[in-house]
Scaffold this motif. Structure first.
Motif, PDB file in Angstrom:
ATOM      1  N   TRP A 126       0.831  -1.308  -0.091  1.00 42.11           N
ATOM      2  CA  TRP A 126       0.154  -0.207  -0.254  1.00 42.11           C
ATOM      3  C   TRP A 126       0.782   1.320   0.097  1.00 42.11           C
ATOM      4  O   TRP A 126       0.346   2.306  -0.835  1.00 42.11           O
ATOM      5  CB  TRP A 126      -0.904   0.018   1.179  1.00 42.11           C
ATOM      6  CG  TRP A 126      -2.177   0.979   0.893  1.00 42.11           C
ATOM      7  CD1 TRP A 126      -2.156   2.134   1.447  1.00 42.11           C
ATOM      8  CD2 TRP A 126      -3.068   0.811  -0.218  1.00 42.11           C
ATOM      9  NE1 TRP A 126      -3.428   2.862   1.159  1.00 42.11           N
ATOM     10  CE2 TRP A 126      -4.038   1.858  -0.041  1.00 42.11           C
ATOM     11  CE3 TRP A 126      -3.403   0.089  -1.095  1.00 42.11           C
ATOM     12  CZ2 TRP A 126      -5.051   2.295  -0.960  1.00 42.11           C
ATOM     13  CZ3 TRP A 126      -4.518   0.340  -1.933  1.00 42.11           C
ATOM     14  CH2 TRP A 126      -5.227   1.334  -1.796  1.00 42.11           C
ATOM     15  N   ASP A 127       1.851   1.331   0.778  1.00 42.23           N
ATOM     16  CA  ASP A 127       2.746   2.438   0.646  1.00 42.23           C
ATOM     17  C   ASP A 127       3.294   2.813  -0.474  1.00 42.23           C
ATOM     18  O   ASP A 127       3.584   4.004  -0.848  1.00 42.23           O
ATOM     19  CB  ASP A 127       3.611   2.300   1.916  1.00 42.23           C
ATOM     20  CG  ASP A 127       3.405   2.446   3.218  1.00 42.23           C
ATOM     21  OD1 ASP A 127       2.048   2.842   3.307  1.00 42.23           O
ATOM     22  OD2 ASP A 127       3.982   2.085   4.223  1.00 42.23           O
ATOM     23  N   SER A 128       3.242   1.951  -1.150  1.00 44.39           N
ATOM     24  CA  SER A 128       4.094   2.066  -2.800  1.00 44.39           C
ATOM     25  C   SER A 128       3.217   2.612  -3.618  1.00 44.39           C
ATOM     26  O   SER A 128       3.430   2.764  -4.898  1.00 44.39           O
ATOM     27  CB  SER A 128       4.750   0.729  -3.416  1.00 44.39           C
ATOM     28  OG  SER A 128       5.736   0.583  -2.328  1.00 44.39           O
ATOM     29  N   LYS A 129       1.893   2.474  -3.457  1.00 41.53           N
ATOM     30  CA  LYS A 129       0.679   2.805  -4.166  1.00 41.53           C
ATOM     31  C   LYS A 129       0.361   2.120  -5.487  1.00 41.53           C
ATOM     32  O   LYS A 129       0.548   2.639  -6.579  1.00 41.53           O
ATOM     33  CB  LYS A 129       0.843   4.678  -4.524  1.00 41.53           C
ATOM     34  CG  LYS A 129       0.811   5.138  -3.086  1.00 41.53           C
ATOM     35  CD  LYS A 129       0.583   6.754  -3.407  1.00 41.53           C
ATOM     36  CE  LYS A 129       0.621   7.731  -2.096  1.00 41.53           C
ATOM     37  NZ  LYS A 129       0.738   6.995  -1.017  1.00 41.53           N
ATOM     38  N   PRO A 130       0.241   0.779  -5.360  1.00 37.00           N
ATOM     39  CA  PRO A 130       0.206   0.189  -6.742  1.00 37.00           C
ATOM     40  C   PRO A 130      -1.166   0.391  -7.211  1.00 37.00           C
ATOM     41  O   PRO A 130      -1.903   0.978  -6.566  1.00 37.00           O
ATOM     42  CB  PRO A 130       0.377  -1.246  -6.190  1.00 37.00           C
ATOM     43  CG  PRO A 130      -0.221  -1.435  -4.945  1.00 37.00           C
ATOM     44  CD  PRO A 130       0.295  -0.165  -4.241  1.00 37.00           C
ATOM     45  N   ASP A 131      -1.415   0.048  -8.593  1.00 34.78           N
ATOM     46  CA  ASP A 131      -2.771   0.349  -9.357  1.00 34.78           C
ATOM     47  C   ASP A 131      -3.783  -0.791  -8.379  1.00 34.78           C
ATOM     48  O   ASP A 131      -3.564  -2.126  -8.442  1.00 34.78           O
ATOM     49  CB  ASP A 131      -2.604  -0.014 -10.727  1.00 34.78           C
ATOM     50  CG  ASP A 131      -4.146  -0.152 -11.072  1.00 34.78           C
ATOM     51  OD1 ASP A 131      -4.759   0.741 -11.336  1.00 34.78           O
ATOM     52  OD2 ASP A 131      -4.399  -1.237 -11.734  1.00 34.78           O
ATOM     53  N   ALA A 132      -4.603  -0.367  -7.989  1.00 31.32           N
ATOM     54  CA  ALA A 132      -5.557  -1.374  -7.268  1.00 31.32           C
ATOM     55  C   ALA A 132      -6.938  -1.461  -8.011  1.00 31.32           C
ATOM     56  O   ALA A 132      -8.002  -1.716  -7.523  1.00 31.32           O
ATOM     57  CB  ALA A 132      -5.825  -0.966  -5.997  1.00 31.32           C
ATOM     58  N   THR A 133      -7.014  -1.098  -9.306  1.00 31.17           N
ATOM     59  CA  THR A 133      -8.080  -0.992 -10.149  1.00 31.17           C
ATOM     60  C   THR A 133      -8.458  -2.137 -11.060  1.00 31.17           C
ATOM     61  O   THR A 133      -9.487  -2.094 -11.405  1.00 31.17           O
ATOM     62  CB  THR A 133      -8.271   0.281 -10.841  1.00 31.17           C
ATOM     63  OG1 THR A 133      -7.216   0.278 -11.883  1.00 31.17           O
ATOM     64  CG2 THR A 133      -8.314   1.543 -10.025  1.00 31.17           C
ATOM     65  N   ASN A 134      -7.528  -2.572 -11.133  1.00 30.80           N
ATOM     66  CA  ASN A 134      -7.544  -3.851 -12.285  1.00 30.80           C
ATOM     67  C   ASN A 134      -6.805  -5.210 -11.520  1.00 30.80           C
ATOM     68  O   ASN A 134      -5.708  -5.393 -11.896  1.00 30.80           O
ATOM     69  CB  ASN A 134      -6.736  -3.548 -13.534  1.00 30.80           C
ATOM     70  CG  ASN A 134      -6.854  -4.351 -14.637  1.00 30.80           C
ATOM     71  OD1 ASN A 134      -7.729  -5.242 -14.507  1.00 30.80           O
ATOM     72  ND2 ASN A 134      -6.505  -4.142 -15.871  1.00 30.80           N
TER      73      ASN A 134
END
Length: 144
Positions: free
Chosen positions: A102-110
């Motif tokens: 989470w702290d690396s902010k991956p794409d969480a939409t796909n």
């Protein structure tokens, strides 16, 4: 061409072999990993309680995968895949992995979660082992 990565050993598995030659790995990363539309992702942590990221495993097929240690200078390739909303990222127990990342902010939409998807088909328990039996895949996947 970038220099050989520093840090712990980057690994590439292809058709049952471990590839350690950086030039071969880099070619496969550019040709396969960075052009993939769907990947399997697994975060490796110290343990279930200590969610410190140790490395990222990314599979592009049942026959090819890449392992990026956290301290490898080549981990930027893994981030390029995880940040890309055009790439479907398939996890098993997504919430654990996204919490780690989470702290690396991956794409969480796909994203997809095999543990959740298995429950839609009423397959319990939703462990990878039980799912492999359900899919008829006990033991290693045959190569070739």
């Amino acid at each position: 061409m970038p220099s050989k990565p520093t840090g712990k050993r980057l690994m590439h598995f292809w058709q049952g072999e471990t590839i350690t030659d950086w030039q071969v790995m880099e070619q496969r990363i550019e040709q396969v990993l960075l052009t993939a539309h769907e990947v399997g992702v697994d975060c490796e942590t110290v343990n279930i309680s200590d969610r410190t990221l140790v490395g990222l495993a990314i599979a592009t097929s049942p026959y090819e995968s890449f392992y990026f240690p956290w301290d490898s200078s080549a981990i930027h390739y893994a981030w390029r895949v995880l940040y890309n909303p055009q790439v479907r990222k398939v996890f098993h127990n997504t919430m654990f992995d996204l919490d780690v990342l989470w702290d690396s902010k991956p794409d969480a939409t796909n994203i997809e979660d095999t543990a959740v998807l298995s429950r839609f088909d009423n397959h319990f328990p939703a462990t990878l082992e039980s799912m492999s039996v359900w899919l008829g895949r006990q033991g290693p996947i045959p190569m070739g």
